[in-house]
Design a protein around this motif. Structure first.
Motif: not given
Length: 213
Positions: A44-68, A79-80, A83-85
């Motif tokens: 639904l986010l890809i279809a109607f609001n990609q920017q919110i999804l990208l922000k969520i993905c960035k926050a998730l990746f930052n968290l994963l980066y912090k825990i190595h 890559k994300t 894929f979204i595009t």
């Protein structure tokens, strides 16, 4: 997308059935529901609001980066975004051709129903009749959703455990192992063997055709 919508629809229709499970089985059902909701929300986010999804993905990746768990956030974001595009473009094409989209979803519905019905026919082959086809299809679809993201070849191990947890109560303990092996053999190993034979035959015929010409 088709599997997600299919399973979500069954979850709504059969919520009472799903709430009767406890322990390990409930964990599989919760996993299936969670994955379903995440995938549906992402679509639904890809279809109607990609920017919110990208922000969520960035926050998730930052968290994963912090825990190595990942090394390069920028690379993952590139890559994300790609894929979204691509996914958004595919959704746009589906929106443009409504007739094709309806046909595609109809065929997907039929394909999934036939695939998930395998367990029901195995169930009936043992002369069992306490459960109905819709309940079994519902449980089978949740099993599929719950194990589909497990990174093992053919979801080996997880599929068998999930079958016992979700569908094991349908079969007497004396035939449960046989039912599980029969289901796994038909739903995975048979298709794998058939695809291998078919691919080999097609490749061989093509080589012969090129050689003869």
């Amino acid at each position: 997308m088709g599997v997600t919508i299919y399973t979500f629809f069954l979850a709504v229709c059969k919520m009472k059935l799903l709430t009767n499970y406890y322990g390990g089985a409930s964990a599989f059902i919760i996993t299936g529901l969670t994955l379903n909701m995440i995938m549906l929300s992402a679509i639904l986010l890809i279809a109607f609001n990609q920017q919110i999804l990208l922000k969520i993905c960035k926050a998730l990746f930052n968290l994963l980066y912090k825990i190595h768990l990942i090394k390069d956030v920028k690379k993952m974001m590139c890559k994300t975004e790609k894929f979204i595009t691509e996914y958004r473009d595919s959704i746009s094409k589906l929106k443009e051709n409504h007739r094709f989209t309806i046909k595609m979803f109809a065929l997907t519905f039929i394909q999934l129903t036939v695939f998930f019905s395998t367990t029901f026919f195995i169930y009936k082959s043992f002369n069992l009749d306490k459960s109905n086809i819709l309940d079994i299809i519902c449980l089978q679809s949740f099993l599929y959703m719950a194990v589909s993201f497990i990174p093992t070849p053919g979801t080996a191990g997880a599929s068998e455990i999930g079958f016992i947890l979700l569908l094991g109560h349908l079969f007497p303990s004396s035939i449960l192992s046989a039912a599980m092996l029969l289901w796994r053999g038909i739903s995975y190993y048979f298709s794998l063997l058939f695809s291998g034979i078919f691919s080999f035959a097609v490749t061989t015929l093509k080589k012969k055709k090129v050689f003869n010409s």
